[in-house]
Write a protein that holds these residues in place. Structure first.
Motif, mmCIF file in Angstrom:
data_model
loop_
_atom_site.group_PDB
_atom_site.id
_atom_site.type_symbol
_atom_site.label_atom_id
_atom_site.label_comp_id
_atom_site.label_asym_id
_atom_site.label_seq_id
_atom_site.Cartn_x
_atom_site.Cartn_y
_atom_site.Cartn_z
ATOM 1 N N UNK A 30 56.756 39.343 15.090
ATOM 2 C CA UNK A 30 57.875 38.412 15.033
ATOM 3 C C UNK A 30 57.991 37.798 13.648
ATOM 4 N N UNK A 31 59.190 37.424 13.267
ATOM 5 C CA UNK A 31 59.433 36.771 11.990
ATOM 6 C C UNK A 31 59.524 35.260 12.197
ATOM 7 N N UNK A 32 58.786 34.500 11.391
ATOM 8 C CA UNK A 32 58.872 33.040 11.416
ATOM 9 C C UNK A 32 59.221 32.542 10.008
ATOM 10 N N UNK A 33 59.316 31.241 9.858
ATOM 11 C CA UNK A 33 59.724 30.675 8.577
ATOM 12 C C UNK A 33 59.272 29.224 8.508
ATOM 13 N N UNK A 34 59.286 28.681 7.329
ATOM 14 C CA UNK A 34 59.037 27.253 7.161
ATOM 15 C C UNK A 34 60.187 26.477 7.799
ATOM 16 N N UNK A 35 59.881 25.268 8.282
ATOM 17 C CA UNK A 35 60.921 24.430 8.865
ATOM 18 C C UNK A 35 61.182 24.710 10.327
ATOM 19 N N UNK A 36 60.344 25.568 10.952
ATOM 20 C CA UNK A 36 60.471 25.820 12.384
ATOM 21 C C UNK A 36 59.146 25.493 13.051
ATOM 22 N N UNK A 37 59.178 25.295 14.365
ATOM 23 C CA UNK A 37 57.979 24.909 15.104
ATOM 24 C C UNK A 37 56.970 26.051 15.139
ATOM 25 N N UNK A 38 55.707 25.728 14.863
ATOM 26 C CA UNK A 38 54.588 26.657 14.979
ATOM 27 C C UNK A 38 54.824 27.951 14.198
ATOM 28 N N UNK A 39 55.172 27.782 12.923
ATOM 29 C CA UNK A 39 55.518 28.946 12.105
ATOM 30 C C UNK A 39 54.340 29.890 11.882
ATOM 31 N N UNK A 40 53.099 29.363 12.033
ATOM 32 C CA UNK A 40 51.927 30.174 11.734
ATOM 33 C C UNK A 40 51.495 31.106 12.846
ATOM 34 N N UNK A 61 67.939 32.640 32.913
ATOM 35 C CA UNK A 61 66.866 31.769 32.439
ATOM 36 C C UNK A 61 67.296 31.085 31.149
ATOM 37 N N UNK A 62 66.963 29.791 31.025
ATOM 38 C CA UNK A 62 67.187 29.059 29.781
ATOM 39 C C UNK A 62 65.852 28.897 29.052
ATOM 40 N N UNK A 63 65.819 29.319 27.799
ATOM 41 C CA UNK A 63 64.700 29.055 26.902
ATOM 42 C C UNK A 63 65.114 27.825 26.093
ATOM 43 N N UNK A 64 64.711 26.652 26.585
ATOM 44 C CA UNK A 64 65.172 25.374 26.020
ATOM 45 C C UNK A 64 64.216 24.937 24.913
ATOM 46 N N UNK A 65 64.763 24.790 23.703
ATOM 47 C CA UNK A 65 63.908 24.587 22.544
ATOM 48 C C UNK A 65 63.272 25.910 22.160
ATOM 49 N N UNK A 66 64.121 26.921 22.016
ATOM 50 C CA UNK A 66 63.654 28.301 21.904
ATOM 51 C C UNK A 66 62.874 28.586 20.622
ATOM 52 N N UNK A 67 63.071 27.745 19.588
ATOM 53 C CA UNK A 67 62.385 28.030 18.331
ATOM 54 C C UNK A 67 62.760 29.408 17.816
ATOM 55 N N UNK A 68 61.765 30.155 17.333
ATOM 56 C CA UNK A 68 62.068 31.484 16.792
ATOM 57 C C UNK A 68 62.067 32.570 17.877
ATOM 58 N N UNK A 92 67.992 27.438 11.658
ATOM 59 C CA UNK A 92 67.107 28.441 11.062
ATOM 60 C C UNK A 92 66.272 29.117 12.143
ATOM 61 N N UNK A 93 65.755 28.306 13.081
ATOM 62 C CA UNK A 93 64.952 28.861 14.169
ATOM 63 C C UNK A 93 65.796 29.800 15.030
ATOM 64 N N UNK A 94 67.042 29.413 15.313
ATOM 65 C CA UNK A 94 67.892 30.229 16.173
ATOM 66 C C UNK A 94 68.247 31.559 15.504
ATOM 67 N N UNK A 95 68.445 31.547 14.188
ATOM 68 C CA UNK A 95 68.683 32.803 13.469
ATOM 69 C C UNK A 95 67.483 33.731 13.600
ATOM 70 N N UNK A 96 66.283 33.167 13.510
ATOM 71 C CA UNK A 96 65.072 33.969 13.704
ATOM 72 C C UNK A 96 64.995 34.491 15.138
#
Length: 200
Positions: A30-40, A61-68, A92-96
């Protein structure tokens, strides 16, 4: 102060990275980025939620607070008959999330919002939430209410929360909002509650 991930448009400079995830028999890059939850990488709370949730028979199903998009990426693979609505305030998280769920994007809808929009009907079987604790109790409890509003009768909200982050009071709020609440996981200070909307 470190920028809050619970913001619509993170100002911190983008620095994407690839992580690998192994959970529920699923291996993903998966791709993550700075400025999103639990990027590491996959955080401990979300891992416990992923290992606990059962969606047999669920369709919407709803993924509420979906992050990346890690929850949808994993459980959308484990439960191939599910359709997902991914919601996050963080653009940014939603684009990921769009990138990370691309293999089954035809089963996904992506919504940038700080909660479940008012125009969403009561059409969902399950809502999954690792609440944004840093956003404050008022925001978290509003998300509980949002979930109740959009669930079908008998629909379920699954939430993971630590004791030190207010699990006992969150349970009380869930009990005020939903018809029944079960503790389906309790270990090492983590709780997973399954709150069920009544039939009426």
């Amino acid at each position: 102060m470190t920028e809050h991930y619970y913001s619509a448009k993170p100002q911190v400079e983008s620095q994407q990275r690839t992580i690998e995830v192994d959970v529920r028999g699923v291996h993903l890059k998966l791709t993550t980025d700075r400025g999103v939850f639990s990027k590491g990488g996959l955080d401990d709370a979300t891992r416990r939620l992923l290992e606990t949730v059962e969606l047999d028979g669920s369709e919407q199903v709803v993924d509420l607070g979906a992050g990346y998009g890690i929850v949808t990426a994993v459980l959308g693979t484990v439960f191939p008959n599910t359709r997902w609505t991914l919601i996050d305030i963080n653009g940014r998280a939603l684009d990921l999330a769009r990138r990370n769920t691309a293999p089954f994007a035809h089963r996904c809808t992506y919504v940038q919002s700080d909660g479940i929009p008012d125009d969403v009907g009561s059409t969902f079987d399950d809502v999954l939430l690792n609440p944004p604790i840093r956003a404050g109790k008022a925001v978290v409890y509003r998300l509980f209410s949002d979930a109740h509003r959009v669930l079908v009768p008998g629909g379920r909200l699954w939430i993971v929360i630590q004791k030190k982050h207010g699990a006992p009071t969150a349970l009380e709020e869930l009990q005020r909002t939903f018809d029944s609440v079960d503790t389906v996981y309790k270990k090492s200070g983590y709780f997973i509650f399954r709150a069920v909307k009544g039939q009426n």
